[in-house]
Design an enzyme around this catalytic site. Structure first.
Site, PDB file in Angstrom:
ATOM      1  N   TYR A   1       0.826  -1.217   0.000  1.00  0.00           N
ATOM      2  CA  TYR A   1       0.000   0.000   0.000  1.00  0.00           C
ATOM      3  C   TYR A   1       0.854   1.259   0.000  1.00  0.00           C
ATOM      4  O   TYR A   1       0.339   2.367  -0.030  1.00  0.00           O
ATOM      5  CB  TYR A   1      -0.930   0.000   1.234  1.00  0.00           C
ATOM      6  N   GLY A   2       2.179   1.098   0.035  1.00  0.00           N
ATOM      7  CA  GLY A   2       3.098   2.237   0.008  1.00  0.00           C
ATOM      8  C   GLY A   2       4.010   2.106  -1.198  1.00  0.00           C
ATOM      9  O   GLY A   2       3.534   1.901  -2.323  1.00  0.00           O
TER      10      GLY A   2
ATOM     11  N   GLU B   1      11.997  -3.600   5.940  1.00  0.00           N
ATOM     12  CA  GLU B   1      11.002  -2.839   6.706  1.00  0.00           C
ATOM     13  C   GLU B   1      11.147  -3.094   8.203  1.00  0.00           C
ATOM     14  O   GLU B   1      10.160  -3.240   8.913  1.00  0.00           O
ATOM     15  CB  GLU B   1       9.589  -3.212   6.215  1.00  0.00           C
TER      16      GLU B   1
HETATM   17  C1  BEZ Z   1       4.204  -1.095   1.328  1.00  0.00           C
HETATM   18  O1  BEZ Z   1       4.710  -0.404   0.493  1.00  0.00           O
HETATM   19  O2  BEZ Z   1       3.111  -1.549   1.180  1.00  0.00           O
HETATM   20  C2  BEZ Z   1       4.905  -1.376   2.577  1.00  0.00           C
HETATM   21  C3  BEZ Z   1       4.773  -0.502   3.588  1.00  0.00           C
HETATM   22  C4  BEZ Z   1       5.451  -0.765   4.747  1.00  0.00           C
HETATM   23  C5  BEZ Z   1       6.230  -1.876   4.887  1.00  0.00           C
HETATM   24  C6  BEZ Z   1       6.326  -2.761   3.843  1.00  0.00           C
HETATM   25  C7  BEZ Z   1       5.655  -2.520   2.695  1.00  0.00           C
END
Ligand code: BEZ
Length: 203
Positions: free
Chosen positions: A35-36, A108
Site C-alpha cells: 500500500y506504500g 522494513e
Molecule cells: C508497502 O509499500 O506496502 C509497505 C509498507 C510498509 C512496509 C512494507 C511494505
C-alpha cells in the site's frame, strides 16, 4: 492456492487447475499486500502481481522513517495502516515465495510487523495474504498531524532511499495510475505542491 480433495469436483480444465501446483516454488507462495512504495517499486521477484483492496484499514502518513526517507536525527514520514472499520485501502498484491518475506522483513525493520488480512481482487476473487503494518506502539510511530504540517515535514526530509518528497509524489502517482483516489494522500500531495509553488525561487 487451491488443492483438490476426493469430495471436490475437478474442473474440466485441469491445465488451468494445475497452473499453480506444478510450479515447485509456488507451493509455498503467499500474497503480500503493498500500500506504500510496494505499489510502484517491487525490488524482489514475484509470481503474480494484481491490484487489490483490503477492508478495515486506512493508509496514513503516520510512521517515522529513520532508515529510508529520513534519518534517526530527522525522520521522514511514510505510510502505515490504521484500523478503521469502514475503510478500504487500495494497493497492489504480489504472490511471492518465503525468501521475499525475509527480504521485506529486513527492508522494513523500522517498526513494521506482518499481519494476516483478506485481499479482494478486482475480479471479485479473494485470498488470504500478509501486510506490513507499523502500529502505534513502535518507537518510530509519529501519529496524526494536520495534512499541511505533514506536507511541510515531508518537504524537508530525506534519507538513504531518497527524498521523502519523491516517496509521496510517486505514491500519489501510482494510486492515480491504479484509478484510485486516497483523500489523505492526495491532500498531502496538494499541500506539498502548493508549498513548492509558494517557495521563493533562486534568481
Ligand atoms: C508497502 O509499500 O506496502 C509497505 C509498507 C510498509 C512496509 C512494507 C511494505
Amino acid at each position: 492456492m487451491r488443492a483438490f480433495h476426493g469430495h471436490d469436483t475437478m474442473p474440466t480444465d485441469t491445465l488451468a487447475a494445475r497452473r499453480n501446483t506444478d510450479r515447485p516454488d509456488a507451493l509455498a507462495a503467499a500474497w503480500v499486500f503493498g500500500y506504500g512504495s510496494l505499489i510502484y517499486k517491487a525490488d524482489f521477484p514475484y509470481l503474480e502481481r494484481r491490484p487489490a483492496r483490503i477492508r478495515g484499514w486506512a493508509r496514513r502518513f503516520w510512521q517515522g522513517s529513520h532508515d529510508h526517507r529520513g534519518t534517526p536525527q530527522a525522520p521522514g514520514r511514510v505510510v502505515t495502516l490504521v484500523a478503521e472499520p469502514d475503510a478500504v485501502c487500495a494497493g497492489m498484491a504480489y504472490l511471492v515465495t518465503p525468501d521475499v518475506f525475509r527480504h521485506l522483513d529486513h527492508r522494513e525493520k523500522n517498526g513494521y510487523l506482518r499481519q494476516a488480512t483478506e485481499l479482494c481482487f478486482g475480479d471479485g476473487g479473494r485470498a488470504q495474504g500478509l501486510v506490513y503494518i507499523a502500529g502505534a506502539d513502535n518507537a518510530a510511530f509519529l501519529g496524526p498531524a494536520p495534512e499541511r504540517e505533514i506536507a511541510r515535514h515531508i518537504a524537508a526530509a530525506s534519507g538513504p532511499s531518497g527524498s521523502n518528497r519523491d516517496y509521496l509524489l510517486q505514491l500519489a502517482a501510482a494510486l492515480r495510475e491504479l484509478g484510485e483516489h486516497d483523500p489523505h494522500v492526495a491532500g498531502i500531495e496538494a499541500h506539498l505542491l502548493a508549498l513548492e509553488d509558494d517557495a521563493p525561487r533562486a534568481p
